[in-house]
Write an enzyme that holds these catalytic residues in place. Structure first.
Site, PDB file in Angstrom:
ATOM      1  N   CYS A  79       0.827  -1.202   0.000  1.00  0.00           N
ATOM      2  CA  CYS A  79       0.000   0.000   0.000  1.00  0.00           C
ATOM      3  C   CYS A  79       0.866   1.259   0.000  1.00  0.00           C
ATOM      4  O   CYS A  79       2.070   1.215   0.236  1.00  0.00           O
ATOM      5  CB  CYS A  79      -0.882   0.019   1.245  1.00  0.00           C
ATOM      6  SG  CYS A  79      -1.986  -1.385   1.387  1.00  0.00           S
ATOM      7  N   ARG A 137      -4.444   1.106  -2.145  1.00  0.00           N
ATOM      8  CA  ARG A 137      -4.532  -0.117  -1.343  1.00  0.00           C
ATOM      9  C   ARG A 137      -4.233  -1.392  -2.128  1.00  0.00           C
ATOM     10  O   ARG A 137      -4.763  -1.616  -3.213  1.00  0.00           O
ATOM     11  CB  ARG A 137      -5.941  -0.203  -0.765  1.00  0.00           C
ATOM     12  CG  ARG A 137      -6.185  -1.388   0.115  1.00  0.00           C
ATOM     13  CD  ARG A 137      -7.562  -1.267   0.710  1.00  0.00           C
ATOM     14  NE  ARG A 137      -7.884  -2.420   1.512  1.00  0.00           N
ATOM     15  CZ  ARG A 137      -9.098  -2.878   1.709  1.00  0.00           C
ATOM     16  NH1 ARG A 137     -10.122  -2.248   1.180  1.00  0.00           N
ATOM     17  NH2 ARG A 137      -9.302  -3.935   2.440  1.00  0.00           N
ATOM     18  N   LEU A 138      -3.398  -2.216  -1.532  1.00  0.00           N
ATOM     19  CA  LEU A 138      -3.193  -3.588  -1.957  1.00  0.00           C
ATOM     20  C   LEU A 138      -3.840  -4.438  -0.878  1.00  0.00           C
ATOM     21  O   LEU A 138      -3.366  -4.481   0.250  1.00  0.00           O
ATOM     22  CB  LEU A 138      -1.702  -3.914  -2.084  1.00  0.00           C
ATOM     23  CG  LEU A 138      -1.363  -5.364  -2.414  1.00  0.00           C
ATOM     24  CD1 LEU A 138      -1.903  -5.749  -3.782  1.00  0.00           C
ATOM     25  CD2 LEU A 138       0.140  -5.570  -2.365  1.00  0.00           C
ATOM     26  N   ASP A 151      -5.824  -5.449  10.423  1.00  0.00           N
ATOM     27  CA  ASP A 151      -4.989  -4.817  11.448  1.00  0.00           C
ATOM     28  C   ASP A 151      -5.387  -3.363  11.634  1.00  0.00           C
ATOM     29  O   ASP A 151      -5.409  -2.847  12.745  1.00  0.00           O
ATOM     30  CB  ASP A 151      -3.514  -4.839  11.042  1.00  0.00           C
ATOM     31  CG  ASP A 151      -2.923  -6.224  10.936  1.00  0.00           C
ATOM     32  OD1 ASP A 151      -3.669  -7.202  11.089  1.00  0.00           O
ATOM     33  OD2 ASP A 151      -1.707  -6.320  10.696  1.00  0.00           O
TER      34      ASP A 151
END
Length: 151
Positions: free
Chosen positions: A2, A50-51, A96
């Site tokens: 990311c 975002r990944l 997370d």
């Protein structure tokens, strides 16, 4: 991997400058091929590429706003010790980022001193109008910051 781009200003960020910042942020769009999102406030702008690995759903879309609305987080990385920090509510299928943001909401920003992992984090506290940035001690996840002159 990311990537995020965050700007905070003492004054309102003009529409002109927001366009400039978005074009600058677009230079890191290759870091997040799965999603692109932003949070835009008067004096705060955060753009996230975002990944998706752990939680590909949109509920983990970043920048992410805490349930109480006070904190906005942009997070790249992984926290290794979340289960020990919040054992009674830890679920493996939630990101997370979501856990860390709510942990900060309940325990305060100082909880960042207790996390272990590889990460780069930007947290905006709307109540205090402050941004907190941190990265893992080894610098595995890159984090660069500058104090630019006004455009």
């Amino acid at each position: 991997m990311c990537g995020f781009f965050t700007v905070i200003s003492e004054n309102n960020i003009s529409s002109k400058n927001k366009k400039i910042y978005r074009s600058i942020a677009n230079k890191i769009n290759h870091r997040g091929p799965d999603d692109n999102y932003f949070y835009d406030d008067n004096n705060y702008l955060s753009i996230f590429y975002r990944l998706s690995i752990r939680d590909p759903s949109l509920k983990s879309r970043q920048p992410l706003v805490s349930k109480c609305g006070r904190y906005i987080i942009s997070f790249n990385g992984e926290i290794y010790n979340l289960e020990e920090l919040i054992p009674d509510i830890y679920e493996k299928n939630i990101s997370d980022t979501t856990y860390l943001l709510e942990l900060i909401s309940f325990k305060g920003i100082d909880i960042l001193n207790k996390i272990r992992g590889m990460f780069a984090i930007s947290i905006y506290d709307k109540k205090e109008c402050k941004v907190f940035i941190t990265r893992d001690p080894l610098g595995i996840k890159p984090l660069f910051y500058i104090q630019p002159k006004q455009l």
